[in-house]
Structure formats: structure tokens, C-alpha cells
Design an enzyme around this catalytic site. Structure first.
Site, mmCIF file in Angstrom:
data_model
loop_
_atom_site.group_PDB
_atom_site.id
_atom_site.type_symbol
_atom_site.label_atom_id
_atom_site.label_comp_id
_atom_site.label_asym_id
_atom_site.label_seq_id
_atom_site.Cartn_x
_atom_site.Cartn_y
_atom_site.Cartn_z
ATOM 1 N N LYS A 114 -9.476 -9.975 -7.270
ATOM 2 C CA LYS A 114 -8.311 -9.386 -7.936
ATOM 3 C C LYS A 114 -7.158 -9.198 -6.965
ATOM 4 C CE LYS A 114 -10.475 -7.008 -11.811
ATOM 5 N NZ LYS A 114 -10.657 -5.736 -12.511
ATOM 6 N N LYS A 200 -16.191 -17.303 -15.487
ATOM 7 C CA LYS A 200 -16.630 -16.409 -16.557
ATOM 8 C C LYS A 200 -15.507 -16.154 -17.563
ATOM 9 C CE LYS A 200 -15.497 -11.915 -14.748
ATOM 10 N NZ LYS A 200 -15.696 -10.520 -14.633
ATOM 11 N N LYS A 203 -10.920 -11.129 -19.718
ATOM 12 C CA LYS A 203 -9.695 -10.650 -20.366
ATOM 13 C C LYS A 203 -8.470 -11.062 -19.574
ATOM 14 C CE LYS A 203 -11.806 -6.246 -21.517
ATOM 15 N NZ LYS A 203 -11.962 -5.003 -20.747
HETATM 16 P P1 AMP Z 1 -14.694 -5.386 -18.349
HETATM 17 O O1 AMP Z 1 -14.083 -6.219 -19.417
HETATM 18 O O2 AMP Z 1 -14.484 -5.981 -16.986
HETATM 19 O O3 AMP Z 1 -14.346 -3.934 -18.421
HETATM 20 O O4 AMP Z 1 -16.283 -5.481 -18.566
HETATM 21 C C1 AMP Z 1 -16.994 -4.646 -19.455
HETATM 22 C C2 AMP Z 1 -18.449 -5.061 -19.569
HETATM 23 O O5 AMP Z 1 -18.552 -6.389 -20.094
HETATM 24 C C3 AMP Z 1 -19.218 -5.072 -18.234
HETATM 25 O O6 AMP Z 1 -20.558 -4.648 -18.467
HETATM 26 C C4 AMP Z 1 -19.172 -6.513 -17.847
HETATM 27 O O7 AMP Z 1 -20.250 -6.875 -16.990
HETATM 28 C C5 AMP Z 1 -19.292 -7.211 -19.196
HETATM 29 N N1 AMP Z 1 -18.672 -8.549 -19.169
HETATM 30 C C6 AMP Z 1 -17.359 -8.840 -18.953
HETATM 31 N N2 AMP Z 1 -17.151 -10.167 -18.979
HETATM 32 C C7 AMP Z 1 -18.363 -10.739 -19.218
HETATM 33 C C8 AMP Z 1 -18.815 -12.092 -19.365
HETATM 34 N N3 AMP Z 1 -17.980 -13.123 -19.289
HETATM 35 N N4 AMP Z 1 -20.126 -12.295 -19.616
HETATM 36 C C9 AMP Z 1 -20.993 -11.268 -19.719
HETATM 37 N N5 AMP Z 1 -20.634 -9.964 -19.583
HETATM 38 C C10 AMP Z 1 -19.344 -9.698 -19.330
#
Ligand code: AMP
Ligand code: TRP
Length: 337
Positions: A114, A200, A203
Site C-alpha cells: 500500500k 487477488k 476493493k
Molecule cells: P478488507 O476488504 O481488506 O477489509 O477485507 C475484509 C475481509 O475479506 C478479510 O478477512 C480479508 O481477508 C477478506 N478478503 C478480502 N479480499 C479477499 C479475497 N480476494 N479473497 C478472499 N478473502 C478476501
């Protein structure tokens, strides 16, 4: 025997997508009947990248509405709350920041990635982010923390911080903090981008076509699947390292249609993309339909969400404040007179 406790959170930084659903939310929903669950919107983490004050609160409430729409409910022992509503998170975050060696934070892959993306305007919050995450977790003495694969390193750091606090300020008979275990399901732990099967789904990817959001209408899902990256090979298969897109799309199909890997592998072995893509589109649309319907209901009546968050806040704050007092006492702070 008392139920075990889980804790997890998602940053309200944009629309939730299939990665968030399959890596996190869907597992929380499945687990809530067997665990006492604490689930929150990480809105303090959301400002570690530049943010727009006009939409922060709105995104936080939208994320909460998605939690409910996916099936999380207080009736099944889920406590849903907003991180910034409970000051103990910031306070323990600071205490933990002070005992965390700088090089531990500098080693975090997410920070490095990041920081590069943000160029010269990196706030110190981005570096200290994992110490706040450790506070989020350790405040609730959870047994397990269900997350996607990308959070593994942050959970290892959380455990290292807990060991350090216990070593410096506790005794072996009375540790200050409880040691949490990460819980990362194999299937769905890493959903990949629709535009590149080696990255991956995220967002923060600038391309909307790289992800499917949980609130995308059917025609948009159709368009995104139609345009998603594939390969020129006929016949579909799992686990071929030269075909990351193929593996990702088959996995999405398998998880969202609740079929076994063997069945999907067999059924799709001779399929071409032209046959598979409509099948995948229909499966995604069907899987998201009940979530979208429920989301529309929940957001019509503001009082539903308000009452869930008020109750959640009360229950979560009581536990968080107890842990915070315990840590402060161990570190030598006196109680206020
Ligand atoms: P975040 O959007 O970074 O706040 O992630 C929230 C949750 O979603 C966390 O448990 C992440 O590990 C999971 N997560 C985010 N992106 C992915 C992805 N591409 N595949 C699987 N889990 C994800
Ligand atoms: N860092 C997590 C993510 O990006 C979100 C998060 C913040 C979190 N605090 C947490 C996840 C505590 C689990 C537990 O996904």
C-alpha cells in the site's frame, strides 16, 4: 461448555465483493450458530488511506447492512458494532503501538504494497495499522479469528504482540492477553481478480471489471463475466498453475453452487468458455439474489440497523473496557481518581 468466541472485521472502504464474501462473511454466517461472534466495521482502519469524510459514515452503515443481509443476526449470538464507536480500540491500539518494534511493522507485506501505491503521502497510520488490528482482536479475548489468506501475517503479528505484552507485563500464571488462533478456510481464502488470475480480487483495484460486488445487478454481473479474462484452451480444470483464471472461475462456480470439487471438475472437463460463462453468471446471480433482496429491505427501515448497532455497541464495549483496564493496570497505569 461455554461457546468459543470469534472476532473479525472488514474495512468500510468501498463496496464488498465476492472475495470478502467467500473469504470472510460467508464463513462468519456459517459459524455464528456454533460460536459467540463479534463482528465489526473497521472504520478507523479505513482512514489509513486517503478518504472522503462525506462517505465514510455512509459506507460504514452500508457495510453493516450487508452483514445483516448475508444473514448475521443477534438471534444467533452475533454482536455487530462499529470500531470507532468504542474508544477502547484506539486506546489499546496506542498501548500496543508503543510495545511493537518498528521493524515488525515495516516487514508487513500489506504495508509495503500500500505504501508503494500511495507514493509520497504515506501516513504513519498505514504503518501502525497492524497494531490497531491487534488491539481490535485482543480486546475481545477471542479463540479464533476467521479471515482470508491476506490477513495471515497480521494475525501472526497479533500473536507476537500478545506474547510480548504477556512477557513484559504478565506472569506465566496470569497472562495479560489471551492468544488468538487464525482461522483461514482453504476454499475461498483467496479469490482472484477477474482481470488477472494471479492478483487477488480487491476493493482498491482501479478497474470495476476486476471484481463482482455483492450488490451488482444481474446485467452488470453478466457483463463482467462476459469480459473477464480467460485463456484459449478448451476444457476446464482446477489447479493448473498455467491457468490461474480457469482455476479461479471454476472455484467461484464450485463455492457459489455448493458443489464438490470432484463434481465440478468432472462436469466442466469438456466445456468451452462459451458454455461455462453463462452457467457461472446464473450461479452468481442466484447466489446474490437473496442477499440483495434482504439488503433492500434492511435499508428501507433505518431503525433496524440503528438498534442492531446500539445493542452491539453496548455488549462489545463492556468486554473491551474490561480488557483495556486489565492491560492498563498491568502496564502500571493507575485508575482515574
Ligand atoms: P478488507 O476488504 O481488506 O477489509 O477485507 C475484509 C475481509 O475479506 C478479510 O478477512 C480479508 O481477508 C477478506 N478478503 C478480502 N479480499 C479477499 C479475497 N480476494 N479473497 C478472499 N478473502 C478476501
Ligand atoms: N485488516 C483487515 C482487512 O483488511 C480488517 C481488520 C481490521 C480486521 N481489524 C481486524 C480483521 C481484526 C480481523 C480482525 O481485512
Amino acid at each position: 461448555m461455554a461457546k468459543q468466541r470469534i472476532l473479525s472485521g472488514i474495512q468500510p472502504t468501498g463496496e464488498l465483493h465476492l472475495g470478502n464474501y467467500l473469504g470472510a462473511l460467508r464463513n462468519w454466517v456459517e459459524m455464528q450458530k456454533d460460536y459467540e461472534s463479534f463482528l465489526f466495521m473497521a472504520d478507523l482502519h479505513a482512514i489509513t488511506v486517503s478518504h472522503d469524510p462525506a462517505v465514510l459514515a455512509e459506507n460504514t452503515y452500508k457495510t453493516a447492512a450487508i452483514y445483516l443481509a448475508c444473514g448475521l443476526t443477534a438471534e444467533q449470538d452475533s454482536t455487530i458494532f462499529v470500531q470507532s464507536h468504542i474508544p477502547a480500540h484506539s486506546e489499546l491500539g496506542w498501548l500496543l503501538t508503543c510495545v511493537t518494534p518498528l521493524n515488525w511493522l515495516q516487514d508487513m507485506v500489506q504495508f509495503k504494497e500500500k505504501a508503494v501505491r500511495q507514493g509520497e503521502n504515506v501516513g504513519a497510520g498505514l504503518l501502525c495499522y497492524p497494531a490497531l488490528q491487534a488491539a481490535d482482536i485482543l480486546l475481545y479475548d477471542p479463540d479464533k479469528v476467521p479471515v482470508g489468506e491476506d490477513q495471515k501475517q497480521h494475525l501472526e503479528l497479533t500473536r507476537d504482540i500478545a506474547v510480548r505484552i504477556n512477557h513484559q507485563f504478565g506472569t506465566s500464571e496470569t497472562p495479560v492477553l489471551k492468544m488468538p488462533e487464525p482461522m483461514i478456510r482453504k476454499e475461498g481464502a483467496r479469490v482472484m481478480s477477474l482481470s488477472d488470475g494471479t492478483r487477488k480480487m480487491s476493493k482498491s483495484d482501479p478497474s470495476e471489471l476486476s471484481r463482482i460486488n455483492l450488490l451488482d445487478p444481474p446485467d452488470l454481473i453478466k457483463k463482467k463475466i462476459k469480459k473477464c479474462k480467460t485463456d484459449p484452451v478448451r476444457g476446464l480444470e482446477f489447479d493448473n498453475p498455467d491457468r490461474p483464471e480457469c482455476n479461479n472461475l471454476l472455484t467461484l462456480y464450485m463455492l457459489l453452487s455448493s458443489q464438490t470439487k470432484e463434481t465440478v471438475a468432472q462436469d466442466c472437463a469438456d466445456m468451452g468458455w462459451g458454455q461455462f460463462k453463462p452457467l457461472l453468471t446464473d450461479t452468481i446471480v442466484e447466489a446474490l439474489k437473496p442477499i440483495q433482496e434482504r439488503y433492500a429491505e434492511i435499508t428501507q427501515d433505518k431503525t433496524i440497523l440503528e438498534s442492531v448497532l446500539r445493542d452491539g455497541n453496548e455488549k462489545a464495549a463492556a468486554i473491551a473496557n474490561q480488557t483495556l483496564s486489565r492491560v492498563k493496570q498491568s502496564m502500571g497505569y493507575s485508575r482515574p481518581l
